[in-house]
Design a protein around this motif. Structure first.
Motif, PDB file in Angstrom:
ATOM      1  N   UNK A  98      25.919 163.318  17.531  1.00  0.00           N
ATOM      2  CA  UNK A  98      25.766 161.873  17.338  1.00  0.00           C
ATOM      3  C   UNK A  98      24.523 161.374  18.047  1.00  0.00           C
ATOM      4  N   UNK A  99      23.745 160.563  17.350  1.00  0.00           N
ATOM      5  CA  UNK A  99      22.536 159.983  17.945  1.00  0.00           C
ATOM      6  C   UNK A  99      22.788 158.504  18.199  1.00  0.00           C
ATOM      7  N   UNK A 100      22.619 158.064  19.436  1.00  0.00           N
ATOM      8  CA  UNK A 100      22.716 156.639  19.782  1.00  0.00           C
ATOM      9  C   UNK A 100      21.296 156.164  20.086  1.00  0.00           C
ATOM     10  N   UNK A 101      20.711 155.408  19.158  1.00  0.00           N
ATOM     11  CA  UNK A 101      19.306 155.026  19.291  1.00  0.00           C
ATOM     12  C   UNK A 101      19.205 153.662  19.984  1.00  0.00           C
ATOM     13  N   UNK A 102      19.245 153.717  21.326  1.00  0.00           N
ATOM     14  CA  UNK A 102      19.270 152.474  22.107  1.00  0.00           C
ATOM     15  C   UNK A 102      17.879 152.049  22.580  1.00  0.00           C
ATOM     16  N   UNK A 103      16.874 152.921  22.490  1.00  0.00           N
ATOM     17  CA  UNK A 103      15.558 152.575  23.034  1.00  0.00           C
ATOM     18  C   UNK A 103      14.985 151.348  22.326  1.00  0.00           C
ATOM     19  N   UNK A 104      14.297 150.524  23.096  1.00  0.00           N
ATOM     20  CA  UNK A 104      13.680 149.329  22.521  1.00  0.00           C
ATOM     21  C   UNK A 104      13.110 148.473  23.637  1.00  0.00           C
ATOM     22  N   UNK A 105      12.307 147.472  23.255  1.00  0.00           N
ATOM     23  CA  UNK A 105      11.747 146.559  24.253  1.00  0.00           C
ATOM     24  C   UNK A 105      11.487 145.230  23.556  1.00  0.00           C
ATOM     25  N   UNK A 106      11.372 144.166  24.325  1.00  0.00           N
ATOM     26  CA  UNK A 106      11.161 142.863  23.692  1.00  0.00           C
ATOM     27  C   UNK A 106      10.096 142.057  24.433  1.00  0.00           C
TER      28      UNK A 106
END
Ligand code: NDP
Ligand code: VSD
Length: 308
Positions: A98-106
């Motif tokens: 399972x891949x949990x793609x939580x990376x991000x920035x705002x």
């Protein structure tokens, strides 16, 4: 059991979590570690990664669990594929379950203050940072069984201050919508989470450049801790939901913007739809009038900064 489908259990599965060094990603990594999963976390900053890994160790359930961290810049396609390969190598080359793609920035701000660089950076740091991992995973001979994207409630509506960010979160929604359909061909489940405010380190950062009017419009949302947000995300995945929200206010927006995407619960979604049809219109009119009331202050802000 949900509608005859067995609920998802991460025990013994390899969960790959991007953005796993802090905020939602770290909270999700801890939750999955506590539930007996093998957990790989990926982010750039090595110091934060090793602190996060020590944190995961505290929650280990068995000596057999493989807990590992990897430093890669996931806004690049080659690095996203290399990160996945490195994590798979620790598991005999097997693709994570399972891949949990939580990376991000705002980086919020007025559109008038943006330029090519700032707009492209948000597309990289919000959209590509998740899309490239999905691409690398789907190209592997053995596919993962789950891909979980993390968008934002701002992919259901948006307001002043979010032009660099919202389009990229909408793009994640577009990708998830298409992949949910296309990956039926390989038996891969796709999920997408739409959180509202999460009281994370990233949230503190984004508030440093957030326009006053945007902060004011968000006042009604108290925010939730990364731990609570991680529970919402996990519960949605466990139940097999495609559009995951976890908060009632977000459900109003979800149902209002759903289109032909799968429903979560026929009875509740009908109720949310009814309340939303009235409530969201009233709320949006209030937002518009608050923005109108901010016109003079905005003119002064632009004049002070010498912007036409
Ligand atoms: N906080 C909020 O209010 C909301 C957040 N979201 C979304 O939820 C997710 C998690 O948010 P939050 O917990 O606030 O995040 P944080 O900003 O607190 O943490 C972000 C994580 O992603 C990693 N990361 C960022 N960019 C890259 C990159 N280019 N390559 C590799 N890793 C990267 C960071 O590590 P490093 O910088 O070391 O690489 C860090 O581990 C994000 O996708 C965010 O957009 C959605 C709605 C609301
Ligand atoms: C009846 C209807 C009532 C509706 C009330 C709605 C309240 C509005 C809340 C705005 C929340 C904005 C969250 C942004 C999350 C995000 O993605 C950013 N933090 C990232 O930069």
């Amino acid at each position: 059991m949900f509608f005859g489908k067995k609920s998802w259990d991460p025990k013994g599965k390899h969960c790959y979590i991007t953005g796993g060094s802090q905020g939602l990603g770290l909270a999700e990594a801890i939750l999955l570690t506590k539930r007996g999963a093998h957990v790989s976390i990926v982010a750039r900053d090595e110091k934060k990664l090793s602190a996060a890994l020590s944190e995961l160790e505290k929650h280990r359930q068995s000596p057999d669990q493989i807990l590992a961290s990897y430093s890669f810049p996931l806004n690049e396609a080659a690095a996203s594929a290399a990160a996945l390969d490195a994590a798979a190598a620790r598991h005999g080359g097997r693709t994570p379950d399972a891949l949990f793609l939580c990376a991000g920035s705002s980086r919020p701000g007025f559109f008038i203050e943006q330029d090519e660089k700032s707009l492209r950076e948000q597309m990289d740091g919000v959209y590509w940072v998740q899309a490239f991992t999905a691409l690398a995973a789907v190209k592997r001979e053995v596919k993962p069984s789950k891909i979980v994207f993390v968008s934002s409630i701002l992919a259901m509506f948006s307001f002043v201050g979010y032009t660099p960010y919202t389009p990229a979160k909408f793009a994640i929604r577009g990708l998830a919508e298409t992949l949910r359909s296309e990956l039926i061909l390989y038996g891969v489940d796709v999920h997408i989470y739409f959180p509202a405010t999460i009281l994370s380190p990233g949230y503190e950062d984004e508030n440093k450049c957030k326009p006053q009017i945007t902060l004011k419009l968000e006042e009604t949302d108290d925010g939730i801790t990364p731990e609570v947000s991680a529970e919402h995300l996990f519960n949605g995945v466990r139940k097999g939901q495609f559009h995951i929200t976890g908060e009632i206010l977000s459900d109003l927006f979800r149902v209002g913007a759903r289109g032909a995407s799968p429903w979560n619960n026929v009875f509740m979604d009908l109720i949310y739809g009814f309340i939303g049809n009235i409530g969201l219109v009233i709320w949006r009119r209030g937002v518009d009038s608050t923005i109108r009331g901010h016109t003079e202050e905005h003119k002064k802000y632009l004049a002070d900064k010498n912007i036409q």
